[in-house]
Structures are given as structure tokens and as C-alpha cells.
Write a protein that holds these residues in place. Structure first.
Motif, PDB file in Angstrom:
ATOM      1  N   ASP A   1       0.989  -4.214  17.224  1.00 11.73           N
ATOM      2  CA  ASP A   1      -0.256  -4.409  17.981  1.00 11.73           C
ATOM      3  C   ASP A   1      -1.330  -4.923  17.022  1.00 11.73           C
ATOM      4  N   PRO A   2      -1.333  -6.240  16.778  1.00  7.41           N
ATOM      5  CA  PRO A   2      -2.304  -6.791  15.822  1.00  7.41           C
ATOM      6  C   PRO A   2      -3.755  -6.547  16.229  1.00  7.41           C
ATOM      7  N   VAL A   3      -4.025  -6.586  17.553  1.00  6.66           N
ATOM      8  CA  VAL A   3      -5.407  -6.379  18.002  1.00  6.66           C
ATOM      9  C   VAL A   3      -5.858  -4.951  17.701  1.00  6.66           C
ATOM     10  N   GLY A   4      -5.005  -4.007  18.032  1.00 10.76           N
ATOM     11  CA  GLY A   4      -5.312  -2.603  17.758  1.00 10.76           C
ATOM     12  C   GLY A   4      -4.970  -2.170  16.357  1.00 10.76           C
ATOM     13  N   GLN A   5      -4.488  -3.101  15.508  1.00 13.33           N
ATOM     14  CA  GLN A   5      -4.106  -2.840  14.113  1.00 13.33           C
ATOM     15  C   GLN A   5      -3.138  -1.647  14.017  1.00 13.33           C
ATOM     16  N   HIS A   6      -2.009  -1.827  14.673  1.00 12.21           N
ATOM     17  CA  HIS A   6      -0.965  -0.806  14.697  1.00 12.21           C
ATOM     18  C   HIS A   6       0.317  -1.435  14.156  1.00 12.21           C
ATOM     19  N   ALA A   7       0.950  -0.800  13.178  1.00 15.34           N
ATOM     20  CA  ALA A   7       2.147  -1.350  12.543  1.00 15.34           C
ATOM     21  C   ALA A   7       3.232  -0.295  12.464  1.00 15.34           C
ATOM     22  N   HIS A   8       4.501  -0.757  12.615  1.00  8.80           N
ATOM     23  CA  HIS A   8       5.674   0.071  12.363  1.00  8.80           C
ATOM     24  C   HIS A   8       6.286  -0.365  11.037  1.00  8.80           C
ATOM     25  N   VAL A   9       6.487   0.581  10.158  1.00 10.02           N
ATOM     26  CA  VAL A   9       7.062   0.279   8.847  1.00 10.02           C
ATOM     27  C   VAL A   9       8.453   0.891   8.776  1.00 10.02           C
ATOM     28  N   LEU A  10       9.472   0.027   8.584  1.00  7.47           N
ATOM     29  CA  LEU A  10      10.858   0.470   8.529  1.00  7.47           C
ATOM     30  C   LEU A  10      11.271   0.622   7.070  1.00  7.47           C
ATOM     31  N   VAL A  11      11.733   1.810   6.726  1.00  8.10           N
ATOM     32  CA  VAL A  11      12.147   2.089   5.349  1.00  8.10           C
ATOM     33  C   VAL A  11      13.556   2.670   5.360  1.00  8.10           C
ATOM     34  N   PRO A  12      14.305   2.506   4.271  1.00  5.26           N
ATOM     35  CA  PRO A  12      15.635   3.112   4.181  1.00  5.26           C
ATOM     36  C   PRO A  12      15.531   4.632   4.269  1.00  5.26           C
ATOM     37  N   PRO A  13      16.614   5.296   4.685  1.00  6.27           N
ATOM     38  CA  PRO A  13      16.568   6.763   4.821  1.00  6.27           C
ATOM     39  C   PRO A  13      16.178   7.483   3.537  1.00  6.27           C
ATOM     40  N   ASP A  14      16.618   6.960   2.390  1.00  9.50           N
ATOM     41  CA  ASP A  14      16.310   7.641   1.134  1.00  9.50           C
ATOM     42  C   ASP A  14      14.863   7.428   0.687  1.00  9.50           C
ATOM     43  N   GLN A  15      14.138   6.503   1.359  1.00 12.54           N
ATOM     44  CA  GLN A  15      12.740   6.237   1.013  1.00 12.54           C
ATOM     45  C   GLN A  15      11.763   6.856   2.019  1.00 12.54           C
ATOM     46  N   LEU A  16      12.304   7.512   3.035  1.00 17.65           N
ATOM     47  CA  LEU A  16      11.466   8.008   4.121  1.00 17.65           C
ATOM     48  C   LEU A  16      10.451   9.040   3.632  1.00 17.65           C
ATOM     49  N   SER A  17      10.918  10.042   2.914  1.00 13.77           N
ATOM     50  CA  SER A  17      10.005  11.095   2.439  1.00 13.77           C
ATOM     51  C   SER A  17       9.025  10.561   1.412  1.00 13.77           C
ATOM     52  N   LEU A  18       9.469   9.590   0.602  1.00 14.52           N
ATOM     53  CA  LEU A  18       8.579   9.012  -0.411  1.00 14.52           C
ATOM     54  C   LEU A  18       7.479   8.192   0.239  1.00 14.52           C
TER      55      LEU A  18
ATOM     56  N   SER B   1       0.805  -1.216   0.000  1.00 12.64           N
ATOM     57  CA  SER B   1       0.000   0.000   0.000  1.00 12.64           C
ATOM     58  C   SER B   1       0.843   1.274   0.000  1.00 12.64           C
ATOM     59  N   LEU B   2       2.094   1.175   0.441  1.00 16.05           N
ATOM     60  CA  LEU B   2       2.964   2.356   0.490  1.00 16.05           C
ATOM     61  C   LEU B   2       3.680   2.602  -0.833  1.00 16.05           C
ATOM     62  N   SER B   3       3.338   1.852  -1.849  1.00 13.69           N
ATOM     63  CA  SER B   3       3.908   2.070  -3.180  1.00 13.69           C
ATOM     64  C   SER B   3       3.720   3.538  -3.586  1.00 13.69           C
ATOM     65  N   PRO B   4       4.719   4.151  -4.212  1.00 14.62           N
ATOM     66  CA  PRO B   4       5.914   3.558  -4.834  1.00 14.62           C
ATOM     67  C   PRO B   4       7.139   3.463  -3.918  1.00 14.62           C
ATOM     68  N   ALA B   5       6.988   3.676  -2.607  1.00 16.67           N
ATOM     69  CA  ALA B   5       8.134   3.605  -1.697  1.00 16.67           C
ATOM     70  C   ALA B   5       8.557   2.150  -1.495  1.00 16.67           C
ATOM     71  N   ARG B   6       9.866   1.942  -1.259  1.00 18.86           N
ATOM     72  CA  ARG B   6      10.409   0.610  -1.002  1.00 18.86           C
ATOM     73  C   ARG B   6      10.480   0.395   0.506  1.00 18.86           C
ATOM     74  N   VAL B   7       9.971  -0.720   0.993  1.00 17.51           N
ATOM     75  CA  VAL B   7       9.865  -1.007   2.426  1.00 17.51           C
ATOM     76  C   VAL B   7      10.827  -2.121   2.799  1.00 17.51           C
ATOM     77  N   ASP B   8      11.516  -1.951   3.950  1.00 18.28           N
ATOM     78  CA  ASP B   8      12.406  -3.003   4.447  1.00 18.28           C
ATOM     79  C   ASP B   8      11.656  -4.012   5.298  1.00 18.28           C
ATOM     80  N   VAL B   9      11.018  -3.543   6.358  1.00 14.73           N
ATOM     81  CA  VAL B   9      10.344  -4.428   7.310  1.00 14.73           C
ATOM     82  C   VAL B   9       9.022  -3.802   7.739  1.00 14.73           C
ATOM     83  N   VAL B  10       8.015  -4.660   7.929  1.00 13.97           N
ATOM     84  CA  VAL B  10       6.738  -4.236   8.516  1.00 13.97           C
ATOM     85  C   VAL B  10       6.552  -5.010   9.812  1.00 13.97           C
ATOM     86  N   ARG B  11       6.508  -4.293  10.936  1.00 15.44           N
ATOM     87  CA  ARG B  11       6.320  -4.912  12.246  1.00 15.44           C
ATOM     88  C   ARG B  11       4.883  -4.652  12.718  1.00 15.44           C
ATOM     89  N   LEU B  12       4.152  -5.732  12.910  1.00 16.19           N
ATOM     90  CA  LEU B  12       2.784  -5.615  13.422  1.00 16.19           C
ATOM     91  C   LEU B  12       2.864  -5.566  14.944  1.00 16.19           C
TER      92      LEU B  12
END
Length: 469
Positions: free
Chosen positions: A333-350, A320-331
Motif C-alpha cells: 500500500d504505497p499510499v498508506g506506506q504499508h510494506a510486507h518484508v519477506l525474510v528467511p525463517p532463520d532471519q525472522l527473529s533477527l 533499515s532492518l540491518s543486520p537482518a537479511r531480507v529476501d523481498v520487500v513488497r510495497l
């Protein structure tokens, strides 16, 4: 009474029918009702300054108006019951009077009589009432026909033509189908696209957003260019695989009117394939982008991201974050549907997008709360501690909410029990009907006798007092 002539009656009905886009029989019915209201006003004016108006709301229910299109006029008719002794001249007629023209008349039969007043007696006030009621009835019929015509449309997307502008709204002409007359629809400011040029007679595809049932002076159809349903419709018409059912649109997130002018409109569409050999994203984009370009052109250059849906939340969020490139998606809090998405520094603004638009649309599309994190600076231990605190806070709020709901349910049960007890002591009229001939006092006495059938005598009362001493 003679026929009241209305010269040009047939032409009048035809002109109104063409102008209002209503069937002639509908116009005739409205005219009959308006003339009947005018007759009621005429009868009421006879009592002005003389006495109290004796007519109630149902008084004229036995009256009707008959139109004669051949002779171009109308008559007022009254249905009267034949009785031996007349109590109401507007509703009854004497048997002796009827037998002068019909020997076989009997009491209880109904006759229809012409009670049309002379045209000069009809009065200016009654004529004005007729005109007002006719205009109102025609508007009501228009609203009713529009509601019936557009409320159950299978295809909610219409082709609209710009007619005029009112304040910040665009008034457009739409039709429900081939050969159907055009009606007016309103395109409010919030449902317009920033890149649209709404010039006179320009045509647009619009989504039928609402058919108003509330009487109003302006159009009762509300259309939108910003609704996500318009995007779905355009893809369905451009992609044969969607029409065939091998590709389906799972979700759409659209921001047609961004909060800032520096951010353009954008849409994310999640698609899935029913058949493994079909690429849903490629099917929607088309060869060299031909299919999606047609959609973009209709939406006046709006950016559209087509992403692949996945049953895996982590993969779906990354897509869903396309066109950005994602390294890792950490769920986190699955119950509360909260995720941390780790992206490279050059992809952060994108990944975040201009003014947060990209991640905002991704969150709407997936239904997850998404936090974009710099992969090189991410401290998992501290982030987990923060998330744990948020989870504890959420669980505490949920517990308080459950306690409040349980307390409310207990209070309602207690009130219901108290109401039932009071109803036994003081029954309502419908309860007394259930008991038949028994009175409320009889019921209470019988219940008391069932609970305690012993008789208290003076001797037993004294013995009880001695025991207490």
C-alpha cells in the motif's frame, strides 16, 4: 531631604553580582526598582486605618530612585510639572514656589525634587517589601539572561557537570561558552540513559532540549541524554566527511529508554553520500570502527546501526532492518506506506529484534508500516485480500473525514453569510463610523427603497384582495 545611607552598598552590589552571575548594572537597576516599591509601600501604609488608599497603579510613575555609590546611599526623586494652581502635590508644583529659587521658571516646565523620607520613617513593612521585590527582580533578571543566552545557541550540545540530585532528576551545571558563568540545568528521568552513572562532578555531553519561559523555582534549562540530536552531534564531530558536507545524516531513530529492561538502548542512523566515490556508511564507521566507537563510548555502550539511505523505498526498508537479511520487500500500500518484508525463517527473529525493537526502529526511520513475514509461509493471495480490505477501510475513513470537513466548511460559510446579513441590519459601532452621519435606520431604509420604490395605496390594496378572491 538628606541622603539615606546604606553602609556597604558597593560591596553589596558586587557580592550579589558575583553570587547571582549578573552584571553590576543589572543589580543596581533591580535595587532601584525594589527601593521604589518600598517607597510606594511606605506611602500606602500612611493611610492604613485612616482612610482609603488613593493611589492607582500609575500614580508613582513619575518617581525614581537614585543610587549614590560614592557616599553609599540613595534618594527618592519625583518629577513634577510646574503649574499655576496645584491639584496633585505628588505630580505638580506651584509656579510661585519654584520662582523663589529659579526666576526663569515657566508653567509647563518639569523639575526633579528630592522626596526621600527619613530612614526611621521608612518603616519595617516598606523595608520587607524592598527585600522581597529585590529578590524577585534578581530572579527575573536571571531568567531573562538565561533565556537570551541559551535560546539562540548555534550548538545545542553542551558539556554538563553533575551537581546534585532532586527526586528522580539530575541537576547539572552547564555553560554556554568559554568564560561564561555556569547555570543550572535539569536532566529529567525520562531523558537519562540507563547505562549512565550520574555521580557527583561527573561530566556528560547533553542536548539542550528546552529553555523554559515559565517562571519556576528550579532550573529553567532542560537537557537530555536521550535526544536523537545528541547522536547527530556526536557523528558530526567524529566524521570529517559530515563536517565537509560530502556525507549527510538523513534520519535518526533512537530508543534510548526501551520499555523493558531486557532490551538495551539502540539507535539507527540513515546516511547518504553527496559524492559517488564516498561510502557514507564506511565514513561513519571509520577504520576498524574507530569513529563509531567514540560515539558508542560517549553513549555508554548504546548499540548503533548505520545504514545507507536510498530513494527507493523498498531498498531503504531492506537496509533499515540491518543486520537482518531480507529476501523481498513488497510495497502493498504505497499510499498508506504499508510494506510486507519477506525474510528467511532463520532471519525472522533477527529482523523483528528483541521485543520488536529492530522493526520498530526501522519503521520510525523510514516512516513506513513494516510487517515482517516468513518467506516460506507467505501466502500472497490471502495477504493481498487482507491488505485490500484495510485499504478499503482507510479510503472509507478518509471519505468520511472529507465529508465532515466539507460539511463544516459549509456550515461556517452559512454562519458567515448570516452574520453579514445581521450586520447590515444591526451595524456595529465601527460600521456606523464607516457610514458617516447616516444612521443604521437610514441605511436600511435606503436599501429598502432600492429594492421596492412603489407606493401601496388603499385602492391598490383592495384590488389585490379582489384579485385574490
Amino acid at each position: 531631604m538628606a541622603l539615606v545611607l546604606l553602609p556597604g552598598l558597593s560591596n553589596l552590589i558586587e557580592d550579589i553580582s558575583e553570587e547571582k552571575k549578573l552584571p553590576p548594572q543589572v543589580v543596581e537597576a533591580a535595587l532601584r526598582e525594589a527601593l521604589l516599591k518600598g517607597y510606594e509601600r511606605y506611602r500606602r501604609t500612611l493611610y492604613l486605618g485612616v482612610g482609603e488608599d488613593p493611589f492607582d497603579e500609575e500614580y508613582f510613575s513619575n518617581f525614581d530612585v537614585a543610587l549614590d555609590l560614592d557616599e553609599e546611599g540613595y534618594r527618592v526623586l519625583a518629577s513634577k510639572i510646574i503649574v499655576d494652581e496645584v491639584e496633585s502635590e505628588d505630580h505638580q508644583i506651584a509656579l510661585a514656589e519654584v520662582m523663589q529659587v529659579a526666576d526663569d521658571a515657566q508653567s509647563g516646565d518639569t523639575v526633579v525634587l528630592d522626596v526621600t523620607p527619613e530612614k526611621e520613617d521608612f518603616g519595617r513593612m516598606a523595608a520587607a517589601t524592598t527585600k522581597q521585590v529585590l529578590a524577585q527582580k534578581l530572579r527575573d533578571q536571571q531568567r531573562r539572561m538565561i533565556q537570551e543566552e541559551f535560546a539562540d545557541l548555534e550548538d545545542p550540545v553542551l558539556t554538563a557537570r553533575v551537581i546534585r540530585f532532586e527526586r528522580q532528576s539530575v541537576i547539572m551545571a552547564v555553560s554556554s561558552g568559554l568564560g561564561r558563568p555556569e547555570v543550572e540545568a535539569e536532566l529529567p528521568r525520562r531523558d537519562q540513559l540507563p547505562n549512565d552513572n550520574y555521580r557527583a562532578n561527573a561530566t556528560f555531553k547533553v542536548f539542550l532540549k528546552e529553555v523554559s519561559e515559565v517562571p519556576r523555582r528550579g532550573p529553567q534549562l532542560f537537557v537530555s541524554r536521550a535526544n536523537a540530536g545528541l547522536v547527530v552531534y556526536l557523528f558530526e564531530n567524529e566524521v570529517p566527511e559530515i563536517q565537509e558536507g560530502s556525507v549527510r545524516i538523513v534520519a535518526v531513530a533512537r530508543e534510548a529508554n526501551p520499555p523493558s529492561r531486557s532490551v538495551g538502548p539502540r539507535t539507527k542512523v540513515a546516511v547518504d553520500s553527496i559524492e559517488r566515490e564516498v561510502d557514507p556508511v564506511g565514513a561513519c564507521i571509520g577504520a576498524r570502527g574507530s569513529r563509531i566507537q567514540q560515539v558508542v563510548n560517549e553513549l555508554r555502550g548504546e548499540k548503533i546501526d548505520v545504514i545507507r539511505w536510498s530513494s527507493d523505498p523498498g531498498q531503504y526498508i531492506a537496509n533499515s532492518l540491518s543486520p537482518a537479511r531480507v529476501d523481498v520487500v513488497r510495497l502493498v500500500d504505497p499510499v498508506g506506506q504499508h510494506a510486507h518484508v519477506l525474510v528467511p525463517p532463520d532471519q525472522l527473529s533477527l529482523a523483528i529484534g528483541r521485543e520488536g525493537q529492530n522493526v520498530r526502529l526501522a519503521a520510525r526511520l523510514t516512516g513506513w508500516k513494516i510487517d515482517i513475514k516468513n518467506a516460506s509461509e507467505y501466502d500472497q493471495a490471502s495477504e493481498d485480500a487482507v491488505v485490500a480490505e484495510l485499504i478499503a477501510q482507510r479510503e472509507q475513513e478518509e471519505a468520511l473525514q472529507r465529508e465532515a470537513e466539507e460539511r463544516l466548511a459549509a456550515e461556517q460559510a452559512a454562519r458567515a453569510e448570516e452574520d453579514a446579513r445581521l450586520r447590515e441590519l444591526y451595524p456595529l459601532p465601527e460600521d456606523e463610523e464607516e457610514y458617516g452621519d447616516e444612521t443604521a435606520e437610514d441605511v436600511v431604509m435606503s436599501e429598502g427603497e432600492a429594492a421596492d420604490t412603489s407606493e401601496v395605496t388603499p385602492e391598490s390594496s383592495e384590488s389585490a384582495e379582489d384579485g385574490a378572491r
